[in-house]
Design a protein around this motif. Structure first.
Motif, short mmCIF file in Angstrom:
data_model
loop_
_atom_site.label_atom_id
_atom_site.label_comp_id
_atom_site.label_asym_id
_atom_site.label_seq_id
_atom_site.Cartn_x
_atom_site.Cartn_y
_atom_site.Cartn_z
N ILE A 152 0.89 -1.22 -0.14
CA ILE A 152 0.08 0.06 0.01
C ILE A 152 0.96 1.25 0.10
O ILE A 152 0.42 2.33 -0.13
N ALA A 187 1.97 2.17 -4.46
CA ALA A 187 0.48 2.17 -5.09
C ALA A 187 0.41 1.78 -6.49
O ALA A 187 -0.44 1.29 -7.16
N THR A 206 -1.24 -5.01 -7.44
CA THR A 206 -1.55 -5.46 -6.14
C THR A 206 -1.36 -7.28 -5.71
O THR A 206 -1.01 -7.46 -4.65
N GLU A 246 -6.69 -1.67 -2.88
CA GLU A 246 -5.41 -2.11 -3.36
C GLU A 246 -4.98 -3.46 -3.04
O GLU A 246 -4.18 -3.98 -3.73
N SER A 260 -5.88 2.51 -1.23
CA SER A 260 -5.02 3.28 -1.83
C SER A 260 -4.12 4.35 -1.19
O SER A 260 -3.24 4.66 -1.23
N ASN A 299 -11.27 -5.85 -6.79
CA ASN A 299 -9.98 -5.29 -6.97
C ASN A 299 -10.14 -3.79 -7.36
O ASN A 299 -11.08 -3.62 -8.54
N GLY A 300 -9.92 -2.81 -6.83
CA GLY A 300 -10.08 -1.57 -7.21
C GLY A 300 -11.23 -0.71 -7.05
O GLY A 300 -11.42 0.34 -7.65
#
Length: 373
Positions: free
Chosen positions: A11, A14, A18, A290, A326, A366-367
């Protein structure tokens, strides 16, 4: 705000993938195909209704596969239920009547089964049950009220199959259930770091968490139980979790609730949460998911800058889940003390019960967007 050995580097950088920072115990993840899978799910993929087996969602979607790896399957019966359990299962609230523990348990179950979490089921009307009811009202276009009303009860009980499933059930304890490793957890951080795991402190704590129920209520439902292998006890039926992919969550500091939305911006689940504190406020604005870790460890930083690694386990400071954002050192995580969710402070993060954190870990993309309000 937390520092986790497995993910702190992830993290902090970034721009890197990931996936590079996920541990061996990382949960199954969702990729960009998740939203497409959601539209093609069979009805059984999203149904909370059980038939003798709880926490075993059906279907082949990525979220279902992920949840199967995270949540224990619970086989139950309705044989030889106590008069109290039978009364709870048949409970029906009517406007103007008091919510006693019988109807309170039924109400909590119905809210949970509609994917509006109440925290540990205890049968009592309280802060988290009220918040879950209001989230349900919001999701269903009902008037948001301070107390249960007839309109809300009718909406909760509209699905006949859902209402017909039992709230309290009979469960036969297995060897695995009772041979849970337990440990007395010291108060001193240095001593915690010497442990090989932050395990449960008692068998009843482990069982209460498995069945999403308060430890006191579990004991009250089973006053003569010895909790040995082969013994049949009365437990709460957690039903099946939400299996729709979550693309956005909103952490509402005022209501202390985490709201989960799908790709169509539909509210599909809510969880009671602790969001920051006066001393360590949560961040503001919008961030993204993330990294996702099942069974993380925890890095404690002392005032002098020295660090200690606290091992994984349900009583780890971040529980069984870390969903890193993030914004470095912030995330969504579990808790070693489910009864205090939304009743205590957090170090700036979003704290959930371990079972809610696991359920969210299985479906959040994810995201995914994470908003603090």
């Amino acid at each position: 705000m937390h520092q986790l050995k497995k993910i702190s580097a992830a993290i902090a950088v970034a721009s890197l993938s990931t996936a590079m920072f996920m541990s061996q115990s990382i949960a199954a993840t969702n990729d960009g195909q998740s939203a497409n899978n959601a539209s093609s799910m069979a009805a059984t993929d999203i149904s909370p209704v059980t038939n003798g087996v709880s926490q075993k969602p059906m279907g082949n979607s990525k979220t279902v596969s992920s949840l199967k790896n995270l949540l224990p399957v619970i086989n139950y019966t309705t044989d030889n239920l106590s008069p109290m359990a039978t009364k709870v299962n048949a409970a029906n609230w009517k406007a103007g009547t008091k919510i006693d523990r019988t109807t309170g348990t039924k109400l909590q179950a119905l809210l949970n089964w509609h994917h509006n979490g109440v925290g540990p089921v205890d049968g009592y009307w309280g802060k988290n049950t009220r918040k879950a009811m209001q989230a349900f009202q919001k999701a269903n276009g009902l008037s948001v009220t301070e107390n249960l009303n007839n309109e809300t009860w009718q909406a909760l009980t509209k699905n006949e199959k859902l209402v017909a499933q039992p709230v309290l059930v009979s469960y036969q304890l297995s060897d695995d259930d009772v041979n849970v490793k337990t440990i007395e957890i010291p108060a001193d951080t240095k001593e915690k770091a010497k442990l090989d795991g932050m395990y449960y402190e008692s068998l009843t704590e482990a069982l209460a968490e498995k069945f999403h129920i308060s430890e006191d209520y579990l004991k009250a439902l089973n006053p003569n139980a010895k909790f040995t292998a082969g013994e049949t006890i009365t437990v709460y039926n957690p039903s099946n979790p939400n299996t729709k992919p979550v693309s956005r969550v909103v952490a509402d500091k005022a209501t202390e609730t985490l709201y989960a939305y799908d790709s169509n911006n539909k509210l599909i689940a809510s969880y009671p949460t602790t969001v920051g504190s006066t001393a360590t406020p949560s961040p503001t604005g919008t961030h993204t998911v993330e990294v996702k870790v099942h069974e993380p460890n925890y890095t404690y930083t002392a005032d002098d800058g020295s660090k200690l690694i606290i091992p994984p386990g349900p009583n780890n400071p971040v529980g069984l889940v870390w969903i890193g954002l993030s914004k470095p050192t912030y995330g969504i995580h579990g808790s070693p003390d489910p009864a205090r969710i939304s009743r205590q402070a957090s170090a700036g993060c979003i704290r959930l019960t371990n079972w809610d954190a696991l359920a969210l870990l299985g479906v959040i993309e994810n995201g995914a967007t994470v908003e603090f309000r």
